[in-house]
Design an enzyme around this catalytic site. Sequence first.
Site, mmCIF file in Angstrom:
data_model
loop_
_atom_site.group_PDB
_atom_site.id
_atom_site.type_symbol
_atom_site.label_atom_id
_atom_site.label_comp_id
_atom_site.label_asym_id
_atom_site.label_seq_id
_atom_site.Cartn_x
_atom_site.Cartn_y
_atom_site.Cartn_z
ATOM 1 C CD GLU A 33 -2.543 1.708 0.297
ATOM 2 O OE1 GLU A 33 -2.547 2.922 0.003
ATOM 3 O OE2 GLU A 33 -3.192 0.849 -0.337
ATOM 4 N NE ARG A 107 -15.384 4.609 -0.100
ATOM 5 C CZ ARG A 107 -15.206 3.875 -1.191
ATOM 6 N NH1 ARG A 107 -14.208 3.013 -1.269
ATOM 7 N NH2 ARG A 107 -16.023 3.996 -2.223
ATOM 8 C CE1 TYR A 220 -25.257 4.887 1.447
ATOM 9 C CE2 TYR A 220 -26.135 5.596 -0.671
ATOM 10 C CZ TYR A 220 -25.072 5.211 0.111
ATOM 11 O OH TYR A 220 -23.815 5.165 -0.423
ATOM 12 C CG ASP A 296 -12.319 2.042 -9.281
ATOM 13 O OD1 ASP A 296 -13.287 1.551 -9.898
ATOM 14 O OD2 ASP A 296 -12.459 2.879 -8.376
#
Length: 395
Positions: A33, A107, A220, A296
């Site tokens: 990462e 998230r 939401y 992605d």
Amino acid sequence: MSKLSIAVVGAGIGGLTAALALARQGHAVTLVERRTGFTEVGAGLQLSPNASRILIKLGLGPALRRVATEPERVVVRAIRSGKVIGEVALGTFMRERFEAPYWVVHRADFQTILLDAVRSEPSIRLVMGRTVESVETSPSQASLTWLSAGGAQETHTADLIIGADGIWSQVRQQLGDRRPPAYRGYVAWRATFERSAAPAELAGNETGLWLGPQGHVVHYPIAGGRLVNVVAIERSRTPVDGWAAPGRREDLLGRYASAAPALRDLVSRPQEWLRWSLFDHPAERLAKGRIALLGDAAHPVLPFLAQGAAMAIEEAAALTTLLRDTQTDIPQALSAYEKQRLGRTARVQKEARTNGRVYHAGSMVAFGRNRVMRHLGSEGMTKRYDWLYGFRTPD
């Protein structure tokens, strides 16, 4: 089964899921990462049944149920009048039809669940603060070279490398696809606020979708129902920089000055807004030799079908299944992965672009759109996506 050495580049949703699934299958995973730490600004994420069933199979169901909400329906309204255009059945209907829930989740909560699971796996090595500079593949192995935050260079070899490093993927470029993702003319504003502060008519356990010719709004409940996530999409000729560019609240409120009172009230509640630009990139290659792409990194998709995270999760599962028998030739397995995924990802990208046009249609097209929604009814609107939500990774 022999154990493979696998390097996963990128510890976002797709990379974390892939690392976890592969480690649970017995492989040794190095997860690389670029960031030095994990932080996620407040944003919501939709996990449709094609993704949630994979996460449940990975054993993450109990943890997700504690933080996710399961909206009963989507209520579609017109931005200016507030009139209800149609509904989409979620909740019990979705769960019974597809044997998995349609969850919405913060998230950051989802990332924490995945990260905790990854850190509990002794066969996953998490390497932070490393920027990948190059990736190579040969008949016998793959290798990647990274730089540490201090500038030290290191080369790591593995049986295969998975690029899950997002929309501006370095791994994709190393595969020869150097085309930049295409800006599609939309900027998204996002914010969260306490659900207790939401207008009463919009505070229920449902997703709201407001349509208009210049953009649309989605909201939401997330964080176990404590917060409301709001995303406002606007047309814009120019993109903004980054994933979290500050937006002036006054500018957004000005755009919704003529909206229905309940929507004006809703968008006035958050004090801070962040913006990001919407891109996509047609998928042409998902694999080469011993290198594969997912999510992605392979095919950025517009959010108008809420499938960005789901596609990455599907692909993590697909790769894991194809690598289950490690006596299989790895380049051959990755080639099969590419063939398995290209058609589906192309269809999802196309449907997302189509939804953008339908959501933002002018008066004549919008009239026809609204008649179709009413004719189909809430369950019919859900059944239109049997091909999407009913997907299962081949065993």
